[in-house]
Design an enzyme around this catalytic site. Structure first.
Site, PDB file in Angstrom:
ATOM      1  N   GLU A 156      20.601 -52.829 122.541  1.00 30.91           N
ATOM      2  CA  GLU A 156      20.110 -51.456 122.373  1.00 30.91           C
ATOM      3  C   GLU A 156      18.917 -51.331 123.293  1.00 30.91           C
ATOM      4  O   GLU A 156      17.860 -51.898 123.040  1.00 30.91           O
ATOM      5  CB  GLU A 156      19.761 -51.200 120.906  1.00 30.91           C
ATOM      6  N   CYS A 186      12.552 -45.486 122.279  1.00 27.97           N
ATOM      7  CA  CYS A 186      13.609 -45.413 123.297  1.00 27.97           C
ATOM      8  C   CYS A 186      14.445 -44.152 123.163  1.00 27.97           C
ATOM      9  O   CYS A 186      15.018 -43.674 124.136  1.00 27.97           O
ATOM     10  CB  CYS A 186      14.497 -46.648 123.216  1.00 27.97           C
TER      11      CYS A 186
END
Length: 514
Positions: free
Chosen positions: A283, A316
């Protein structure tokens, strides 16, 4: 309900300064590692410092794992998988995970203070994704799947064997998981990795980021003291030495790497893991676009853009590009300028602080470097773009960046393409909806995004065409333990949470019998 509305419903906590909160967090912190079921110091006796990003002062120290410690942790996880019934005993896994849930709930407020202290997370963020949300359903969602998941599927009546052969598909644990956790959301990411890896029967070596080790070492202590997990099922191994950390990626006894962090590091890990054909869940980074369609209500759009300031933009999935109609550019810039000028940097321990510190001086320098290069290339820095000139005495040693609004660039600019990971929003105008979609998709990343329109159907149609793993339509919140999160393109491989995340920690075995 928006994230802001969730926060506003929280009770007002006891008000402490960072200095006071840091002292309390330091007194309650766990400095030891967990290896083989035992809480231990480093075999070398070495420690490393944990520094407050809000004050710049040392909070305390944490055991620094050596090569021998990491080797022992991997060996312990391997034995626990191979020599105990953890991988096949669903009832034991459910029992232990619920024990851990109870223990975490009892220490929830200590965790809250620890996140503010070591991550510089504004207190308000701990009431959402930093703590309360993942604590509410990270472990619980995985436990629910233990009961409902199809661990076995029959394929009778087909195949070349016909009715003379019976076939069954079994789902089994992958083995030993190396879980590598970043500093920006250390508890949220650690608990979700741990929940799904353990629920599916794997054993774990958890490597926290050296900037934020204590939330993970606390997990280790609670596992050792408050649960019946067999020794070695979970090992927590903090280290500031990347060469020591790399062992978990290269060691053939580890079967899967679950990594959350930057795309550049993710590429290195994928390459190293490939040498032993490990599975990887990655991720990674994002440069997500929020798209304001021509008919959007500006009153719905502008408040959502404050999200780039929450936790100093260190997320993010935050939308850091605003794609707006050129015909409304002046209106949007005026409103954003007014809002950004009203968001001061503040002490993360105070309940009304939205913009806290960035994690350290290196990150502060990196963010400001992007802004300086954009300015030199002709960008308009409408707001911010520097460190604060003055800060309250309590946080005068902290590493802060002012909310920064960038205009006058197109989507080819460095600051519009690379992940800055700070409180920096780039505004990009468009002339047609097709152009807006091209801008949103013109990125090496594809983690998340947002779209705003007074027509839900129009917004949903647009969202369908954006190449990202998650999309918010008109402020919808996609987060949840039941929701698969991850990205397209350079934003990663695989998904965290949900059924898709659960399955990523499982192998598939096909058995035929007569």
């Amino acid at each position: 309900m928006t994230a802001e509305e969730v926060i506003s419903e929280q009770p007002i906590p006891e008000t402490l300064s960072s200095a006071e909160l840091n002292a309390r967090a330091s007194a309650r912190a766990e400095s030891r590692m967990l290896i083989g079921g035992k809480l231990v110091g480093s075999s070398s006796g070495e420690t490393f410092k944990n520094v407050s990003p809000a004050t710049g002062k040392v909070l305390g120290s944490t055991a620094a794992a050596t090569f021998g410690d990491m080797d022992a942790a991997i060996a312990s996880a391997r034995r626990a998988f191979d020599d105990t019934d953890w991988s096949t005993n669903v009832a034991l896994r459910k029992h232990c995970l619920m024990q851990l849930q109870d223990a975490l709930e009892q220490e929830q407020e200590d965790l809250r203070e620890e996140l503010v202290a070591e991550a510089g997370a504004p207190l308000m963020t701990t009431h959402i994704a930093q703590l309360d949300w993942p604590l509410a359903d990270g472990l619980c969602s995985a436990v629910e799947l233990l009961d409902s998941f199809a661990w076995e599927r029959r394929l009778d009546g087909g195949g070349v064997g016909g009715d003379n052969t019976h076939r069954v598909v079994w789902k089994e644990a992958v083995g030993v998981v190396g879980a590598i956790v970043p500093w920006n959301f250390p508890f949220e990411i650690a608990i979700n990795k741990l929940a799904q890896a353990l629920a599916t029967g794997n054993t774990l070596v958890l490597k926290p980021d050296p900037n934020t080790p204590w939330t993970s070492t606390r997990l280790g202590r609670l596992i050792a003291e408050r649960t019946d997990l067999p020794p070695g099922v979970v090992n927590v191994v903090p280290t500031p030495d990347n060469s020591v950390a790399q062992l978990v990626v290269t060691d053939p006894r580890v079967d899967l790497i679950s990594f959350t962090g930057s795309t550049s590091v993710g590429k290195v890990i994928a390459g190293k893991a490939a040498e032993t054909l490990k599975r990887v869940f990655l991720e990674l980074g994002g440069k997500s676009a929020a798209v304001m369609l021509e008919d959007a209500d500006i009153e719905a759009v502008i408040p959502n853009m404050a999200g780039v300031c929450m936790h100093a933009g260190q997320g993010c999935g935050i939308t850091t590009r605003l794609v707006t109609p050129r015909s409304r550019l002046d209106e949007v810039m005026n409103r954003l300028t007014e809002m950004f000028e009203l968001i001061p940097p503040g002490d993360p321990a105070l309940p009304d602080t939205l913009l806290g510190p960035v994690i350290n001086a290196r990150q502060q320098e990196r963010i400001l470097g992007y802004v300086d290069r954009a300015r030199a290339a002709g960008a308009e820095i409408a707001v911010g773009g520097t460190a604060p000139r003055e800060l309250p005495e309590a946080i005068s040693g902290g590493t802060f960046v002012l909310p920064t609004l960038v205009a006058g660039v197109d989507n080819s600019a460095e600051i519009a393409r690379e992940e800055v990971f700070g409180p920096v929003l780039v505004v990009l105008p468009y002339d047609s909806e097709d152009e807006a979609l091209r801008i949103a998709n013109d990125s090496e990343y594809g983690l998340s995004g947002a779209v705003f329109s007074t027509s839900r159907e129009r917004a949903l149609t647009f969202a369908r065409n954006v190449r990202t793993g998650s999309m918010s339509v008109n402020g919808g919140i996609y987060y949840g333990g039941d929701a698969p999160f991850g990205g397209y393109k350079a934003s990663g491989i695989g998904r965290q949470n949900g059924l898709e995340g659960f399955e990523s920690y499982l192998e598939t075995k096909l058995v035929a019998y007569t």
